[in-house]
Design an enzyme around this catalytic site. Structure first.
Site, short mmCIF file in Angstrom:
data_model
loop_
_atom_site.label_atom_id
_atom_site.label_comp_id
_atom_site.label_asym_id
_atom_site.label_seq_id
_atom_site.Cartn_x
_atom_site.Cartn_y
_atom_site.Cartn_z
N LYS A 207 139.61 153.32 -12.14
CA LYS A 207 140.07 154.70 -12.31
C LYS A 207 139.28 155.49 -13.36
O LYS A 207 139.05 155.00 -14.45
CB LYS A 207 141.53 154.70 -12.76
CG LYS A 207 142.50 154.18 -11.74
CD LYS A 207 143.88 154.29 -12.33
CE LYS A 207 144.95 153.83 -11.38
NZ LYS A 207 146.24 153.83 -12.07
N GLY A 360 138.32 142.95 -20.47
CA GLY A 360 138.89 143.24 -19.16
C GLY A 360 138.17 142.51 -18.03
O GLY A 360 137.65 141.41 -18.21
N GLY A 383 141.78 146.62 -23.84
CA GLY A 383 142.33 147.90 -24.30
C GLY A 383 141.85 148.25 -25.70
O GLY A 383 141.47 149.40 -25.97
P1 ADP Z 1 138.11 146.62 -16.43
O1 ADP Z 1 139.29 145.66 -16.51
O2 ADP Z 1 136.80 145.91 -16.65
O3 ADP Z 1 138.28 147.80 -17.31
P2 ADP Z 1 139.23 147.90 -14.09
O4 ADP Z 1 140.51 147.17 -14.28
O5 ADP Z 1 139.19 149.35 -14.35
O6 ADP Z 1 138.05 147.17 -14.92
O7 ADP Z 1 138.74 147.73 -12.57
C1 ADP Z 1 138.55 146.48 -11.97
C2 ADP Z 1 138.98 146.50 -10.53
O8 ADP Z 1 138.34 147.53 -9.84
C3 ADP Z 1 138.61 145.22 -9.82
O9 ADP Z 1 139.80 144.59 -9.39
C4 ADP Z 1 137.77 145.67 -8.63
O10 ADP Z 1 138.09 145.00 -7.44
C5 ADP Z 1 138.13 147.11 -8.50
N1 ADP Z 1 137.06 147.88 -7.86
C6 ADP Z 1 135.82 148.09 -8.34
N2 ADP Z 1 135.11 148.82 -7.47
C7 ADP Z 1 135.90 149.07 -6.42
C8 ADP Z 1 135.74 149.79 -5.20
N3 ADP Z 1 134.57 150.41 -4.91
N4 ADP Z 1 136.79 149.87 -4.35
C9 ADP Z 1 137.96 149.26 -4.67
N5 ADP Z 1 138.18 148.57 -5.79
C10 ADP Z 1 137.16 148.47 -6.66
MG MG Z 2 141.21 145.62 -15.57
#
Ligand code: ADP
Ligand code: MG
Length: 403
Positions: A207, A360, A383
């Site tokens: 997001k 994360g 976080g």
């Molecule tokens: P982080 O924990 O590193 O901050 P996030 O929690 O924001 O990362 O996002 C990780 C998730 O985003 C993963 O589960 C991954 O499958 C999903 N994701 C990444 N790219 C896509 C995409 N193009 N479509 C759907 N899901 C996605």
């Molecule tokens: Mg995450």
């Protein structure tokens, strides 16, 4: 270079702790798994990260009392006992670690009274106490009575003002940082306050709304921000591209439009992928195709950055002096859509510059691909790491004694 860490640390108190009671707030929130009838630790990275501070205190002759939360227990869920963690911590320290039956109370006080120099006692899951997350002053006072000194080494919990991370600091003679907390804060704050240029930031994940404050912060200091993950589709929507069935966070579209606007007047390039890997659905055995472009046809979804973009991002990562990465480039849990994330992870591992991964899912990806030891710093706090690079102060750090 501006001072990046201005708190007292465990090194400052080590000469004075022999025979004294020292309460260490560690982040022992390790993933667990069931093995037959037993529950065991499945990844001990966080426990291992806490060892240097505990070892220093043991070697300095302190009576060491360790506390941590584990998961989000409802009441006293026995599945979230720290017992498996006590066993693993004992193995890593090479000495027995006794587990207390609770965080505070008469039984705990009796165990603390029985400690000798160099002994280690682990208190039971802090979130078994309802007062922990409420930062209850009475719970904090009870904790404070257990110890002469307090050391916060729990970076992963430092963005929360809880009884074990903030409240307790008001009830001990001296509250200082552990070695892991110091390294996390100085590394991550150093990236924002005094980075070596070029500074390249790779941001992906689900997001825009989770990451927009990070984008704002880096637009002021980075040379380039490379976008990937589902987040990219909010940017494409803002630019008028077709996104097919891709995951688009609607609330992220306006934020993305503003970031694109802000980037124009900044010294920072905001880079979007120029090719994609598409699937019919979010599944490992779905039909897959590459798209040289970013207008996603109907009935397809973008699930990874394409090979051209991955190669471009990898080259930029390798020629940077500093890299900060948070958020996978695609749905890396699904094999057909892992290549973009893997290529960036490989580039981080190969890069000569300072490479920092902000916790994360990206930290999980780096570990899964086997590159955990090849980056400069792999943050233990998702976080907390993001809040630091956003320029926020962490309550668990602010509460510590200044140098
Ligand atoms: P982080 O924990 O590193 O901050 P996030 O929690 O924001 O990362 O996002 C990780 C998730 O985003 C993963 O589960 C991954 O499958 C999903 N994701 C990444 N790219 C896509 C995409 N193009 N479509 C759907 N899901 C996605
Ligand atoms: Mg995450």
């Amino acid at each position: 270079m501006p001072p990046v860490f201005d708190k007292k640390t465990v090194r400052d108190i080590a000469p004075d702790v022999a025979g004294k009671r020292v309460l260490v707030r560690a982040d022992l929130n390790a993933p667990l798994k069931e093995e037959g009838d037993a529950i065991v630790v499945s990844d001990d990275a966080r426990i291992a990260g806490s060892v240097p501070t505990i070892k220093l205190l043991v070697e300095s002759g302190a009576k060491v009392i360790v506390c941590s939360h584990l998961g989000r227990p409802k009441d006293h869920d026995p599945k979230l006992s720290l017992a498996p963690v006590a066993a693993r911590l004992g193995e890593l320290l090479g000495k027995p670690v006794q587990l207390a039956p609770a965080l505070v109370g008469p039984e705990v006080e009796a165990l603390v009274d029985g400690l000798g120099a160099g002994d280690v006692l682990l208190l039971e899951n802090s979130r078994y106490e309802v007062g922990e997350t409420k930062n209850d002053p009475e719970l904090a006072a009870q904790l404070g009575r257990l110890a002469d000194f307090y050391v916060n080494d729990a970076f992963g919990a430092a963005h929360r003002a809880h009884a074990t991370t903030e409240g307790v600091t008001h009830h001990v003679g001296s509250a200082v940082a552990g070695l892991l907390l110091e390294k996390e804060v100085s590394t991550l704050r150093g990236i924002i306050e005094a980075p070596e240029h070029p500074l390249v930031v790779v941001l992906g994940g689900a997001k825009v709304s989770d990451k927009v404050a990070v984008i704002d912060s880096f637009l002021k200091v980075a040379d380039a921000i490379l976008i990937g993950g589902a987040m990219a589709f909010s940017f494409y929507t803002a630019q008028g591209h077709k996104t097919g069935n891709s995951l688009v966070e609607e609330a992220g579209v306006a934020l993305a439009a503003k970031a694109l606007e802000d980037a124009k007047d900044s010294g920072c390039e905001l880079v979007l992928p120029t090719d994609l890997v598409l699937g019919r659905e979010f599944s490992a055995d779905t039909e897959v195709q590459e798209l040289d472009g970013v207008d996603v046809p109907d009935d397809w979804m973008g699930l990874d950055i394409g090979p051209k973009s991955a190669a471009d991002y990898a080259a930029r990562v390798k020629s940077a002096a500093t890299v900060f990465w948070n958020g996978p480039m695609g749905a890396f849990e699904l094999a057909p859509f892992a290549a973009g994330t893997r290529t960036v992870a490989q580039a981080m591992a190969d890069a000569d510059g300072v490479t920092v991964v902000g916790g994360g899912d990206s930290a999980a990806a780096i570990a899964e691909f086997g590159f955990a030891d090849d980056v400069t710093h792999l943050s233990t706090g998702g976080g907390a790491a993001l809040e630091l690079v956003e320029g926020k102060e962490l309550p668990g750090v602010e509460a510590l004694n200044n140098v």
